[in-house]
Enzyme design. Sequence first.
Site, PDB file in Angstrom:
ATOM      1  N   GLY A   1     -16.545 -19.723  32.762  1.00 35.10           N
ATOM      2  CA  GLY A   1     -15.995 -19.795  31.412  1.00 35.10           C
ATOM      3  C   GLY A   1     -15.920 -21.191  30.837  1.00 35.10           C
TER       4      GLY A   1
ATOM      5  N   GLY B   1     -17.700 -26.603  37.469  1.00 37.94           N
ATOM      6  CA  GLY B   1     -17.334 -25.481  38.318  1.00 37.94           C
ATOM      7  C   GLY B   1     -18.524 -24.551  38.485  1.00 37.94           C
ATOM      8  N   PRO B   2     -18.353 -23.484  39.238  1.00 35.76           N
ATOM      9  CG  PRO B   2     -17.648 -22.165  41.012  1.00 35.76           C
ATOM     10  CD  PRO B   2     -17.135 -23.112  39.973  1.00 35.76           C
TER      11      PRO B   2
ATOM     12  N   GLY C   1     -20.612 -19.219  35.349  1.00 34.10           N
ATOM     13  CA  GLY C   1     -19.940 -18.010  34.897  1.00 34.10           C
ATOM     14  C   GLY C   1     -18.437 -18.065  34.874  1.00 34.10           C
TER      15      GLY C   1
ATOM     16  CB  THR D   1     -19.928 -22.050  27.312  1.00 32.92           C
ATOM     17  OG1 THR D   1     -20.894 -22.688  28.138  1.00 32.92           O
ATOM     18  CG2 THR D   1     -20.395 -22.068  25.878  1.00 32.92           C
TER      19      THR D   1
ATOM     20  CG  HIS E   1     -25.253  -0.063  62.277  1.00 33.40           C
ATOM     21  ND1 HIS E   1     -25.966  -0.944  63.057  1.00 33.40           N
ATOM     22  CD2 HIS E   1     -24.731  -0.817  61.263  1.00 33.40           C
ATOM     23  CE1 HIS E   1     -25.889  -2.156  62.545  1.00 33.40           C
ATOM     24  NE2 HIS E   1     -25.142  -2.106  61.444  1.00 33.40           N
ATOM     25  CD  GLU E   2     -22.969   0.880  57.862  1.00 33.35           C
ATOM     26  OE1 GLU E   2     -21.920   0.236  57.624  1.00 33.35           O
ATOM     27  OE2 GLU E   2     -24.094   0.361  57.834  1.00 33.35           O
TER      28      GLU E   2
ATOM     29  CG  ASP F   1     -24.811  -6.281  60.538  1.00 35.18           C
ATOM     30  OD1 ASP F   1     -24.427  -6.492  59.377  1.00 35.18           O
ATOM     31  OD2 ASP F   1     -24.974  -5.136  61.011  1.00 35.18           O
TER      32      ASP F   1
END
Length: 648
Positions: A214, A209-210, A212, A216, A431-432, A507
């Site tokens: 868990g 799996g990816p 981090g 281990t 913009h935001e 963007d």
Amino acid sequence: MKDQTPKMKTVAFYFLLLIICLTAFSNVVGNKKLEKIKYSEFLGYLQKKQKDGPRILSLKINDREITGQLMGISYLNNEKEPVHFQTIAPDDPGLMEIIRKSDVVVEAEPPAQMSWWLNLLINWFPFLLLIGAWLYILQKMQGGGVKALNFGKSRARMLDAGEKKISFKDVAGVQEAKSDLEEVVEFLRDPKKFTDVGAKIPRGVLLYGPPGTGKTLLARAVAGEANVPFFNISGSEFVEMFVGVGASRVRDLFEQARKNAPCIVFMDEIDAVGRHRGAGLGGGHDEREQTLNQLLVEMDGFDTSKGIILVAATNRPDVLDPALLRPGRFDRRIVVDQPDLNGRAQILKIHTSDKPITAEVDLTIIARRTPGFVGADLANLANEAAILAARNGRKLIFMSDFEEAIDKVIAGSERKSRLISEKEKINTAYHEMGHVFVAMSMPDTDPVHKVTIIPRGMALGLTMQLPVEDRLTISKTQLFGQLCILLGGRVAEEIVFGELTSGAKNDIDRATKICRKMVCELGMSEEIGPISLSDDDHAVFLGRDIGRRRDLSEDMARKIDIEIKKLIESAHSKAKDILVGMRSDLERIAKILLEKETLTGQEVTDLLAGKDPFKKPEPPQAPESPSIDNISISDVKLDPPADALSPA
């Protein structure tokens, strides 16, 4: 392992002390007290024949000096005893003729020889130095404290059953993986229960799996639940620069496992030694492949009835050798994926159990704000929130600390000290707000959580959306909505200022990648159809010799470019229609954002509805006390006495 540096320093000190003692002993024993005289005086004493005057009794001549005994030297107060003298031995051709005419006993010595210890030191010291340097280098290569020739020993670290307290209670968010591993735990606790009915436990369990998620931690939880020894080693620790070391370490690892059975052998990052054989440009016969071959043999050779379980973890199951994944080796493969919303909330509950959080902290909201976060990310998030609380001098962690920690982890720390011109600040605000208004207008999009123009990381502003739920699939409508939102900031700049800036670069990059995925991978283009045209590249040395790349014809490449441009232009047009219709609200709320610097999604909604979310509520007024003059007797109500209500 103990550090051997002090021991080596002690040996070097005693070796140097021995050399000094030998030198001093040689000087004391080998040298007598000699009186130095001039060569001219020596010739005068040699030529004198008087019996009463100074005379030379004997001589020793070598290539460097002349020594001997001299009798009758009055100025040395040794007239009755011979004096041992020394003078130089120059290249004088007439010296031997003068010696022959005298009655002196002469002894010639060969050229001076070095002492035995000095000869030993000069001849053997370079070899000793090279051997010492070689041993020192080998010691450093072995990590220090390991004997120099212990190459073939396994580097696995064994944790006894009593040392680890990790159990399945310490693991959250991977309920399905825990369920699959419960059978392994039960077998290690009571293997006879399975062997009596002829059942065989899987020889190996592969967790993939990816990073981090868990993997281990799950392996250590299995060992903790089963209460058995746990061997932990990384795949990269098998391979060294010396041929045969990796295979030897694999043999030693499984030998240790047999002695400590039942036990668990956990091999992290197994792709370091388990990649496809024959991969790479340098050929297939290398040290890594010999290590893999030995691992395959050991997995076939050990008896599962003894309770040896091999658990491996990797982020790249696609590059593992097929022989490693066949039944009989890694029989069970368990996916440890990113946690969902409930899983993230459970993980946060574990990581905040030892932290003083206030009652206002809602872990569900934090879990909603962190889609895509894995266990390691959430642990880091809880730690950042605690650090922020401590930095502000508080002993409790508030919800605001978690909010700030999320923003910091996702976008970086606030850069309030960054100097931004007023023109750029105004441009960023519009913009935001362009992103915000388009996000609020498009159907089936995540609600806006916060918008800010405070720089974070490399961004001048940020618009954050809060997903309502985790999505496993995404529709074409939702992807098109993301395109419109991404282009909303650029469109707002066009409408208000009539000029474009470089602020929309990120963007545009993200929008173009989404369009390419829609056309080439997801089959969402009517012109191209449901055809996969992605570049399935694999770099060299990542498990394939040659990357699989599908070459496209020029006509197909042109159609892809046209479809991508159509999607971009369609999203641009949609965003422009939305913002043109909300031009007045856009300018009004952008000015408020300039003043406040940060607005929440609810505050923007209230502003659009004409409400003032910043107005402080007026305190409730106390009721006016009536005047006694205005009270009539009929307005007064008297309670009956208590005894009147009691039963007779």
